[in-house]
Design a protein around this motif. Structure first.
Motif, PDB file in Angstrom:
ATOM      1  N   ARG A 119      15.828  22.283 -46.201  1.00 49.15           N
ATOM      2  CA  ARG A 119      14.282  22.043 -46.316  1.00 49.15           C
ATOM      3  C   ARG A 119      13.756  21.414 -45.199  1.00 49.15           C
ATOM      4  N   LEU A 120      12.496  21.666 -44.736  1.00 53.07           N
ATOM      5  CA  LEU A 120      11.786  21.075 -43.777  1.00 53.07           C
ATOM      6  C   LEU A 120      10.209  20.780 -44.230  1.00 53.07           C
ATOM      7  N   GLY A 121       9.900  19.514 -43.753  1.00 56.77           N
ATOM      8  CA  GLY A 121       8.559  19.123 -44.392  1.00 56.77           C
ATOM      9  C   GLY A 121       7.626  19.540 -43.379  1.00 56.77           C
ATOM     10  N   THR A 122       6.253  20.028 -43.854  1.00 59.15           N
ATOM     11  CA  THR A 122       5.099  20.360 -42.835  1.00 59.15           C
ATOM     12  C   THR A 122       3.979  19.710 -43.605  1.00 59.15           C
ATOM     13  N   LYS A 123       2.853  19.798 -42.883  1.00 59.75           N
ATOM     14  CA  LYS A 123       1.598  19.141 -43.322  1.00 59.75           C
ATOM     15  C   LYS A 123       1.251  19.891 -44.681  1.00 59.75           C
ATOM     16  N   HIS A 124       1.414  21.136 -44.663  1.00 57.05           N
ATOM     17  CA  HIS A 124       1.043  22.285 -45.645  1.00 57.05           C
ATOM     18  C   HIS A 124       2.254  22.237 -46.872  1.00 57.05           C
ATOM     19  N   GLY A 125       3.128  21.688 -46.820  1.00 56.79           N
ATOM     20  CA  GLY A 125       4.203  21.859 -47.787  1.00 56.79           C
ATOM     21  C   GLY A 125       5.472  22.219 -47.220  1.00 56.79           C
ATOM     22  N   PRO A 126       6.553  22.342 -48.162  1.00 57.60           N
ATOM     23  CA  PRO A 126       8.042  22.671 -47.579  1.00 57.60           C
ATOM     24  C   PRO A 126       7.986  23.816 -46.965  1.00 57.60           C
ATOM     25  N   MET A 127       8.966  24.137 -46.082  1.00 57.25           N
ATOM     26  CA  MET A 127       9.543  25.502 -45.815  1.00 57.25           C
ATOM     27  C   MET A 127      10.975  25.361 -45.690  1.00 57.25           C
ATOM     28  N   VAL A 128      11.656  26.265 -45.257  1.00 54.82           N
ATOM     29  CA  VAL A 128      13.217  26.360 -45.343  1.00 54.82           C
ATOM     30  C   VAL A 128      13.643  26.569 -43.877  1.00 54.82           C
ATOM     31  N   ALA A 129      14.714  26.116 -43.221  1.00 58.89           N
ATOM     32  CA  ALA A 129      15.442  26.530 -41.894  1.00 58.89           C
ATOM     33  C   ALA A 129      16.637  27.268 -42.442  1.00 58.89           C
ATOM     34  N   VAL A 130      16.670  28.507 -42.105  1.00 56.21           N
ATOM     35  CA  VAL A 130      17.977  29.133 -42.405  1.00 56.21           C
ATOM     36  C   VAL A 130      18.840  29.130 -41.408  1.00 56.21           C
ATOM     37  N   PRO A 131      19.945  29.243 -41.338  1.00 55.98           N
ATOM     38  CA  PRO A 131      21.034  28.835 -40.246  1.00 55.98           C
ATOM     39  C   PRO A 131      20.686  30.154 -39.349  1.00 55.98           C
ATOM     40  N   TYR A 132      20.936  29.873 -38.027  1.00 53.64           N
ATOM     41  CA  TYR A 132      20.728  30.599 -36.650  1.00 53.64           C
ATOM     42  C   TYR A 132      22.145  30.713 -36.004  1.00 53.64           C
ATOM     43  N   GLY A 133      22.050  30.561 -34.756  1.00 52.32           N
ATOM     44  CA  GLY A 133      23.169  30.456 -33.905  1.00 52.32           C
ATOM     45  C   GLY A 133      22.788  30.112 -32.495  1.00 52.32           C
ATOM     46  N   LEU A 134      23.427  29.139 -31.915  1.00 48.38           N
ATOM     47  CA  LEU A 134      23.221  28.658 -30.358  1.00 48.38           C
ATOM     48  C   LEU A 134      24.394  29.123 -29.763  1.00 48.38           C
ATOM     49  N   ASP A 135      25.410  28.563 -29.992  1.00 46.51           N
ATOM     50  CA  ASP A 135      26.781  28.977 -29.014  1.00 46.51           C
ATOM     51  C   ASP A 135      27.278  30.176 -29.723  1.00 46.51           C
ATOM     52  N   LEU A 136      26.909  30.784 -30.940  1.00 44.08           N
ATOM     53  CA  LEU A 136      27.237  31.852 -31.379  1.00 44.08           C
ATOM     54  C   LEU A 136      26.131  32.971 -31.296  1.00 44.08           C
ATOM     55  N   ASN A 137      25.664  33.119 -30.039  1.00 44.18           N
ATOM     56  CA  ASN A 137      24.342  34.080 -29.866  1.00 44.18           C
ATOM     57  C   ASN A 137      24.623  34.809 -28.698  1.00 44.18           C
ATOM     58  N   ASP A 138      24.373  36.152 -28.820  1.00 50.41           N
ATOM     59  CA  ASP A 138      24.533  36.878 -27.638  1.00 50.41           C
ATOM     60  C   ASP A 138      23.851  36.402 -26.314  1.00 50.41           C
ATOM     61  N   SER A 139      22.629  35.881 -26.532  1.00 51.05           N
ATOM     62  CA  SER A 139      21.540  35.394 -25.454  1.00 51.05           C
ATOM     63  C   SER A 139      22.593  34.357 -24.651  1.00 51.05           C
ATOM     64  N   VAL A 140      22.998  33.397 -25.395  1.00 52.43           N
ATOM     65  CA  VAL A 140      23.845  32.404 -24.942  1.00 52.43           C
ATOM     66  C   VAL A 140      25.127  32.728 -24.357  1.00 52.43           C
ATOM     67  N   VAL A 141      25.721  33.471 -25.087  1.00 49.41           N
ATOM     68  CA  VAL A 141      27.187  33.902 -24.495  1.00 49.41           C
ATOM     69  C   VAL A 141      26.938  34.722 -23.443  1.00 49.41           C
ATOM     70  N   TYR A 142      26.408  35.857 -23.412  1.00 50.84           N
ATOM     71  CA  TYR A 142      26.357  36.621 -22.413  1.00 50.84           C
ATOM     72  C   TYR A 142      25.286  36.422 -21.152  1.00 50.84           C
ATOM     73  N   ASN A 185      19.338  39.896 -45.295  1.00 48.51           N
ATOM     74  CA  ASN A 185      18.292  39.571 -44.505  1.00 48.51           C
ATOM     75  C   ASN A 185      17.615  38.232 -44.750  1.00 48.51           C
ATOM     76  N   GLY A 186      16.683  37.637 -43.966  1.00 49.63           N
ATOM     77  CA  GLY A 186      16.011  36.549 -44.182  1.00 49.63           C
ATOM     78  C   GLY A 186      15.568  36.235 -45.520  1.00 49.63           C
ATOM     79  N   SER A 187      14.693  37.364 -46.121  1.00 51.05           N
ATOM     80  CA  SER A 187      14.023  36.937 -47.616  1.00 51.05           C
ATOM     81  C   SER A 187      15.093  36.818 -48.450  1.00 51.05           C
ATOM     82  N   GLN A 188      16.044  37.840 -48.364  1.00 51.58           N
ATOM     83  CA  GLN A 188      16.999  37.529 -49.442  1.00 51.58           C
ATOM     84  C   GLN A 188      17.612  36.179 -49.493  1.00 51.58           C
ATOM     85  N   LEU A 189      18.126  35.919 -48.118  1.00 51.94           N
ATOM     86  CA  LEU A 189      18.769  34.489 -47.985  1.00 51.94           C
ATOM     87  C   LEU A 189      17.906  33.654 -48.506  1.00 51.94           C
ATOM     88  N   LEU A 190      16.521  33.534 -48.174  1.00 52.08           N
ATOM     89  CA  LEU A 190      15.370  32.579 -48.739  1.00 52.08           C
ATOM     90  C   LEU A 190      15.541  32.424 -50.180  1.00 52.08           C
TER      91      LEU A 190
END
Length: 295
Positions: A188-211, A280-285
């Motif tokens: 969960r992340l806090g904002t001025k307009h209520g909470p939202m969610v950070a879903v996992p992503y990837g930095l070192d496991l990301n084709d943009s970084v890798v390739y 997908n993202g909404s199912q995960l959320l």
């Protein structure tokens, strides 16, 4: 005096978080995200595969424009086929301008049933925009007009944010973001307009970084994914806590002929597991909000 590492998500050791009930009893969750972008022909490209001649950037930057353009023309059909043939849900992190610049591509993605996730208007960092709030609203409005649904998720171009980005996003209806890569389960992340969610992503496991950044071999993503699968399997057994493996892809990187077969292999490896579910993202959320309503 600052006593937290950041103002949005209080620090918690992942190993100390309350246990989440896995979706349908499957603790290994896979989230495929395909980033679909428009790199304008008459502007400098956001990333390069070829160093500009004599070290001087210029427009048109033909080889680097073609890098992205090839991905949209040839890489996207390969990704659509790969995931469509297997019935795998996908999140499309998409520049809103793609709808107008590549209308047939946008229609293919919509017809495939991929979830549209906000990814700015063009592939440009949010900090460079004159009015960030207006741009976010315009991008989401365009996606909603095309799909008939307001996007619930957002991935900032290049993981970019200002200090106000999350507040603008939540104000405009965004419920989850991908650019806060801080845990292997949603946070969960806090904002001025209520909470939202950070879903996992990837930095070192990301084709943009890798390739594109590290310029690793074509087999490197498969190797990193296999090692991640091994680690997540061990941690699931030890802690009884689900893990989310996000696979961030770009058509000009993972959709090329010498890499698509490695991607196909890893997807089939995951499909063969009896403890794995693709979301997908909404199912995960929705799973997370139901599993951790008070976390």
């Amino acid at each position: 005096m600052l006593h937290e590492s950041n103002p949005r998500a209080p620090f918690t050791l992942s190993s100390r978080r309350p246990r989440l009930e896995p979706p349908a009893g499957k603790p290994f969750i896979v989230h495929v995200v395909v980033n679909i972008e428009y790199w304008p022909y008459d502007q400098l490209t956001p990333r390069t595969i070829v160093i500009p001649p004599h070290g001087r950037s210029h427009v048109p930057d033909l080889p680097n424009f073609c890098w992205s353009e090839y991905g949209n023309r040839c890489g996207m059909p390969r990704l659509l086929e790969l995931f469509g043939d297997r019935g795998i849900p996908v999140s499309a992190s998409i520049n809103a301008s793609v709808i107008d610049v590549y209308p047939s591509l946008a229609r293919e993605v919509l017809d495939a049933g991929w979830e549209f996730v906000g990814h700015g208007m063009h592939q440009r960092a949010l900090g460079g925009e004159a009015n960030e709030g207006d741009l976010i609203r315009a991008a989401l409005d365009r996606l909603e007009a095309f799909t008939g649904k307001r996007p619930r998720g957002w991935m900032s171009p290049g993981w970019s944010e200002t200090f106000d980005t999350l507040d603008y996003l939540r104000e405009n209806g965004i419920e989850y973001v991908c650019q806060w890569v801080i845990d292997d389960i949603p946070t969960r992340l806090g904002t001025k307009h209520g909470p939202m969610v950070a879903v996992p992503y990837g930095l070192d496991l990301n084709d943009s970084v890798v390739y594109a950044i590290e310029k690793q071999s074509s087999a490197e993503m498969r190797l990193r994914m296999l090692e991640t699968i091994e680690t997540f399997t061990r941690e699931i057994d030890r802690y009884g806590q689900p893990r989310v493996l996000t696979i961030p892809l770009h058509p000009h990187l993972s959709g090329v002929p010498h890499r698509i077969n490695f991607l196909r292999e890893i997807i089939d490896t995951l499909r063969d597991r009896d403890d794995t579910v693709f979301m997908n993202g909404s199912q995960l959320l929705d799973w997370y909000l139901a599993a951790a309503p008070l976390e």
